[in-house]
Structures are given as structure tokens and as C-alpha cells.
Design an enzyme around this catalytic site. Structure first.
Site, PDB file in Angstrom:
ATOM      1  N   GLY A 235     -19.520 -27.441  26.136  1.00 30.56           N
ATOM      2  CA  GLY A 235     -18.816 -27.477  27.407  1.00 30.56           C
ATOM      3  C   GLY A 235     -17.889 -28.662  27.539  1.00 30.56           C
TER       4      GLY A 235
ATOM      5  N   ASP B  39     -19.823 -15.935  24.105  1.00 31.81           N
ATOM      6  CA  ASP B  39     -20.718 -17.029  24.497  1.00 31.81           C
ATOM      7  C   ASP B  39     -20.034 -18.354  24.221  1.00 31.81           C
ATOM      8  OD1 ASP B  39     -22.858 -15.266  25.195  1.00 31.81           O
ATOM      9  OD2 ASP B  39     -23.254 -15.006  23.060  1.00 31.81           O
ATOM     10  N   LEU B  40     -19.711 -19.085  25.251  1.00 33.31           N
ATOM     11  CA  LEU B  40     -18.910 -20.303  25.144  1.00 33.31           C
ATOM     12  C   LEU B  40     -19.525 -21.294  24.168  1.00 33.31           C
ATOM     13  CD1 LEU B  40     -16.468 -21.913  26.227  1.00 33.31           C
ATOM     14  CD2 LEU B  40     -17.997 -22.851  27.977  1.00 33.31           C
ATOM     15  N   ASP B  41     -18.728 -21.684  23.164  1.00 36.88           N
ATOM     16  CA  ASP B  41     -19.106 -22.699  22.179  1.00 36.88           C
ATOM     17  C   ASP B  41     -20.350 -22.320  21.373  1.00 36.88           C
ATOM     18  OD1 ASP B  41     -16.978 -24.265  23.051  1.00 36.88           O
ATOM     19  OD2 ASP B  41     -18.199 -25.359  24.504  1.00 36.88           O
ATOM     20  N   GLU B  42     -20.623 -21.026  21.265  1.00 42.95           N
ATOM     21  CA  GLU B  42     -21.802 -20.584  20.518  1.00 42.95           C
ATOM     22  C   GLU B  42     -21.448 -19.637  19.376  1.00 42.95           C
ATOM     23  OE1 GLU B  42     -25.011 -19.164  22.904  1.00 42.95           O
ATOM     24  OE2 GLU B  42     -24.879 -20.804  24.351  1.00 42.95           O
TER      25      GLU B  42
END
Length: 278
Positions: free
Chosen positions: A195, A220-223
Site C-alpha cells: 500500500g 489484489d493490490l500488491d499481491e
């Protein structure tokens, strides 16, 4: 003589290497390099082979399909530059580093254009004779902005999008249009400090290393699957600003390394993980 690369993954079984190399031998091809790996946890086989010889890709691929399990994934591609569109916001370090490497032939890339939601980096792009497209997001819904961005992207028909510090979050619909084709640099050693403001988070936790992560973008953010990472040591004397400055140096190196691996067809994606043949 033109070189090609074949990438194959499938459930492991006896004789796979023999079957694959046998097809190439039967076509009179010369193997330049060969790498294979079996994931013991999933019993899954991965192999990357570069070869040269007669150009008969369609028949080679069919013969490989006939020789291998029906579930095998087979990618057969020519070696050479891939078309890339870069996206950036205001920070110049990653974009500038890639443009410089591109100019001197250090990437297997043909950078087509830069797209940005700010004018800040126009002069940098144009100094390398790269087209720059400014599409402001002000007063525009995310969907409308992405629609205009997509129209520019599709005009270039790139193989990959590279987010060189593009500070906007995409909708799932946009990501789906470019599945496994968006490479991002995150200013943290993921999964730690995902994040916003990772260097501030790292400073407040008193960490002793900071790093950067290049990964494929998913919903999925940053995953998304991680391609490359690196770290550098820090200590209690570093301010958050000093950490950020040091981190920028790591970011550009990690992004360049990851992009080179992707463009040279050295990366498999499997179960949200990557298998990377360096």
C-alpha cells in the site's frame, strides 16, 4: 540464424525432457540452452529451451502437443524485442532508467510510448524521442479515464505494460484485459509494507533493511506474482526521506531486472508464484 524459445509446464512424469528434446532433434534443431525445474510441492514440471534451426513453428508445436500430456502448457516464441508501453506519474527514476537502457540496447524491448496522468515527465520521454501521451484523471471517473488510456494502449498493441511508478489503482476490468502482461514496481520488499507510504511505515517500525519488488499486477493490490526483489541495509540514523532516496536506487534496478527476465521469456506464472530461469 534466428533463435526461438519454447516454454513448457505440465504435471511431472518420467521422460519429459527426453520427449521435448527428441521433438527438437527430429526437426534438426540445435539446442542453445536448456533449463528445467520440478516443483516438489506441486509435482509440476517447468522447462525453458532456446534453440535455432529450421523455422517451422506450427509443426514443432503440434509435435510437442502430441508427445506431451494433454494438460501441458506450451509457449513457442521467437527471440527478439517485445513491444512495451510504459506508464508513469511524476517520479522520473524508474522511467528514466528504462529509457536509458532501451537507448543502449540493454533490454529486449521496443518502447512504443509513455502514458501519464501528469505532464511532469513529458520532456524526459521526448528527450529520448518516445511519444508521450498525457491523459488527466481530473474530473473523470476511473472507468472513463481507463477507457481513454486503453484507446491509446491499443493503438500500439504492446506485448506488455510497464508501470514505472504509475500511482493509480486499476479496476479489475482493466487488469483482466492485460492479464499477466502488466509489470509493476512496488517500493517495498513485499509482502511487508504494502500500500501507500512504505518508507514511512518502514521508518516507524525501525527496520534494518528496505527493498523493492517487481511483480505482475492482479486484482489484489500488491499481491501479484513476484518477479524480482532486492534489499539494502539501513539503520537508526536514516530518516524516512533518506530511506526513500536509497529505495529509489533499488527500485530502478529491480524493475529493469524483472523486465529483462519477462521480455526474454524467462518467467513462468503458476499458482500466483513465478518460476524464473535466470
Amino acid at each position: 540464424m534466428e533463435q526461438e524459445v519454447v516454454l513448457i509446464d505440465c504435471p511431472d512424469e518420467k521422460g519429459l525432457v527426453h520427449k521435448i528434446t527428441g521433438v527438437l532433434y527430429d526437426h534438426g534443431l540445435n539446442i542453445i540452452s536448456n533449463q528445467e525445474f520440478v516443483d516438489a510441492a506441486t509435482d509440476h514440471f517447468f522447462m525453458r529451451t532456446a534453440f535455432e534451426g529450421t523455422d517451422n513453428s506450427g509443426q514443432i508445436k503440434q509435435d510437442l502437443r502430441d508427445a506431451l500430456p494433454t494438460s501441458a502448457n506450451i509457449r513457442l516464441t521467437h527471440k527478439g524485442n517485445r513491444k512495451v508501453v510504459m506508464m508513469a506519474t511524476k517520479e522520473p527514476h524508474c522511467m528514466g532508467d528504462l529509457l536509458l537502457r532501451h537507448k543502449y540496447g540493454e533490454l529486449s524491448a521496443d518502447i512504443q510510448a509513455v502514458i501519464s496522468n501528469h505532464e511532469t515527465l513529458r520532456s524526459l520521454a521526448e528527450s529520448f524521442n518516445i511519444p508521450f501521451h498525457y491523459i488527466s484523471h481530473e474530473g473523470m471517473s476511473r472507468e472513463k479515464h481507463e477507457q481513454e488510456v486503453s484507446e491509446i494502449i491499443e493503438g500500439y498493441a504492446p506485448d506488455y505494460l510497464v508501470l514505472a511508478k504509475y500511482m493509480r489503482i486499476f479496476t479489475p476490468e482493466f487488469i483482466e484485459n492485460y492479464t499477466d502482461r502488466i509489470v509493476n514496481i512496488h517500493h517495498s520488499f513485499l509482502p511487508a509494507f504494502a500500500g501507500a507510504s512504505p518508507y514511512r511505515q518502514a521508518f516507524e517500525r525501525g527496520v534494518k533493511i528496505i527493498g523493492a519488488t517487481a511483480h505482475f499486477v492482479t486484482e489484489d493490490l500488491d499481491e501479484g506474482p513476484i518477479i524480482a526483489q532486492d534489499t539494502i541495509p539501513v539503520n537508526h540514523t536514516h530518516t524516512a526521506g533518506e530511506m526513500a532516496q536509497a529505495g529509489r536506487d533499488v527500485e530502478k534496478v529491480v524493475l529493469a531486472k524483472a523486465l529483462k527476465l519477462v521480455l526474454e521469456e524467462r518467467v513462468f506464472i503458476h499458482n500466483n508464484r513465478t518460476i524464473v530461469f535466470e
